[in-house]
Design a protein around this motif. Sequence first.
Motif, PDB file in Angstrom:
ATOM      1  N   ASP A   8       0.975  -1.095  -0.510  1.00  0.00           N
ATOM      2  CA  ASP A   8      -0.216   0.047  -0.265  1.00  0.00           C
ATOM      3  C   ASP A   8       0.866   1.324  -0.066  1.00  0.00           C
ATOM      4  O   ASP A   8       1.477   1.464   0.538  1.00  0.00           O
ATOM      5  CB  ASP A   8      -1.152  -0.232   1.590  1.00  0.00           C
ATOM      6  CG  ASP A   8      -2.056  -1.281   1.192  1.00  0.00           C
ATOM      7  OD1 ASP A   8      -1.980  -2.010   0.203  1.00  0.00           O
ATOM      8  OD2 ASP A   8      -2.539  -1.417   1.679  1.00  0.00           O
ATOM      9  N   VAL A   9       0.877   2.461  -0.502  1.00  0.00           N
ATOM     10  CA  VAL A   9       1.205   3.870  -0.862  1.00  0.00           C
ATOM     11  C   VAL A   9       1.018   4.372   0.502  1.00  0.00           C
ATOM     12  O   VAL A   9      -0.758   4.692   0.410  1.00  0.00           O
ATOM     13  CB  VAL A   9       1.259   4.399  -2.558  1.00  0.00           C
ATOM     14  CG1 VAL A   9       1.413   5.780  -2.093  1.00  0.00           C
ATOM     15  CG2 VAL A   9       1.021   3.138  -3.358  1.00  0.00           C
ATOM     16  N   VAL A  33       9.904   6.082  -7.658  1.00  0.00           N
ATOM     17  CA  VAL A  33      10.367   6.963  -6.989  1.00  0.00           C
ATOM     18  C   VAL A  33       9.376   7.348  -5.482  1.00  0.00           C
ATOM     19  O   VAL A  33      10.139   6.772  -4.246  1.00  0.00           O
ATOM     20  CB  VAL A  33      10.234   8.607  -7.001  1.00  0.00           C
ATOM     21  CG1 VAL A  33      10.387   9.653  -5.954  1.00  0.00           C
ATOM     22  CG2 VAL A  33      11.011   8.742  -7.928  1.00  0.00           C
ATOM     23  N   VAL A  34       8.164   6.875  -5.347  1.00  0.00           N
ATOM     24  CA  VAL A  34       7.183   6.569  -4.204  1.00  0.00           C
ATOM     25  C   VAL A  34       7.576   5.397  -3.514  1.00  0.00           C
ATOM     26  O   VAL A  34       7.575   5.422  -2.689  1.00  0.00           O
ATOM     27  CB  VAL A  34       5.539   6.982  -4.881  1.00  0.00           C
ATOM     28  CG1 VAL A  34       4.597   5.585  -4.051  1.00  0.00           C
ATOM     29  CG2 VAL A  34       5.491   8.030  -5.371  1.00  0.00           C
ATOM     30  N   TYR A  35       7.755   4.005  -4.386  1.00  0.00           N
ATOM     31  CA  TYR A  35       8.096   2.864  -3.104  1.00  0.00           C
ATOM     32  C   TYR A  35       9.894   2.989  -2.934  1.00  0.00           C
ATOM     33  O   TYR A  35       9.998   2.431  -1.948  1.00  0.00           O
ATOM     34  CB  TYR A  35       8.043   1.767  -4.336  1.00  0.00           C
ATOM     35  CG  TYR A  35       6.879   1.406  -4.963  1.00  0.00           C
ATOM     36  CD1 TYR A  35       6.141   1.372  -3.749  1.00  0.00           C
ATOM     37  CD2 TYR A  35       6.267   1.021  -6.010  1.00  0.00           C
ATOM     38  CE1 TYR A  35       4.639   0.732  -3.616  1.00  0.00           C
ATOM     39  CE2 TYR A  35       4.614   0.488  -6.108  1.00  0.00           C
ATOM     40  CZ  TYR A  35       3.737   0.594  -5.325  1.00  0.00           C
ATOM     41  OH  TYR A  35       2.521   0.088  -4.845  1.00  0.00           O
ATOM     42  N   ALA A  36      10.874   3.793  -3.689  1.00  0.00           N
ATOM     43  CA  ALA A  36      12.192   4.221  -3.040  1.00  0.00           C
ATOM     44  C   ALA A  36      11.471   5.247  -2.232  1.00  0.00           C
ATOM     45  O   ALA A  36      12.656   4.829  -0.956  1.00  0.00           O
ATOM     46  CB  ALA A  36      12.438   4.185  -3.713  1.00  0.00           C
ATOM     47  N   GLY A  37      11.074   6.265  -1.553  1.00  0.00           N
ATOM     48  CA  GLY A  37      11.098   6.465  -0.614  1.00  0.00           C
ATOM     49  C   GLY A  37       9.842   6.169   0.069  1.00  0.00           C
ATOM     50  O   GLY A  37      10.420   6.690   1.680  1.00  0.00           O
ATOM     51  N   GLN A  38       9.130   5.552   0.329  1.00  0.00           N
ATOM     52  CA  GLN A  38       8.828   4.402   1.444  1.00  0.00           C
ATOM     53  C   GLN A  38       9.288   3.753   1.913  1.00  0.00           C
ATOM     54  O   GLN A  38       8.987   3.609   3.044  1.00  0.00           O
ATOM     55  CB  GLN A  38       6.998   4.207   0.449  1.00  0.00           C
ATOM     56  CG  GLN A  38       6.517   3.355   1.896  1.00  0.00           C
ATOM     57  CD  GLN A  38       5.201   2.616   0.686  1.00  0.00           C
ATOM     58  OE1 GLN A  38       4.328   3.830   0.143  1.00  0.00           O
ATOM     59  NE2 GLN A  38       4.925   1.822   0.988  1.00  0.00           N
TER      60      GLN A  38
END
Length: 184
Positions: A8-9, A33-38
């Motif tokens: 889940d994001v 970028v979202v998954y890396a940041g998460q």
Amino acid sequence: MAAIDPPDVTYSPKLPKGAVEGGAPSLAQIESVVYAGQANEQKNPDGSRRGFFIGDGTGSGKGITSASIIADNFLRGRKKSVWLSASAGLEKQAAGDFANIGMGDMPMLPFSKVKAQKGKIPLKEGVLFGTYTTMAGDLDTNRVPPEFQAGATVRATDEAAGFTGNAVVSKVKPMRKLGGFDLD
């Protein structure tokens, strides 16, 4: 991999204003970028930050994705990163990737200049750019300030050493023979 649901994001990246509207990074790149940041927001049992692997194929824009991940961290206050690649000539391409996402003023310094300046790094924040040869020991790490040494040895999660940014390792195929190991 397609049979596995993604997590889940819960993360919203910080990217330069206008970058997304300008088309760089693309929506597919923003997803990475979202998954890396998460992942980077989470801690491993030893206290280090989690990493993220991008295994996209040739021409998918991993340079812009990598620049965007570094920019996201930079805009969050993690202002020191290391980018390792196959050749020093790719530094210009990385600088172009930063320009494409609206971060053309991202400070960058090649590891080769660290040697030329006898270890005096005028870079207080930004990206140290080096090659696998550097990582394999071409660089005298005693010349690199302690807060960048963690990144120079790709321990980008070593917050005790003052390094809280990212270590990007791109063009990894040439790295397969480092340290005397042949991974073919």
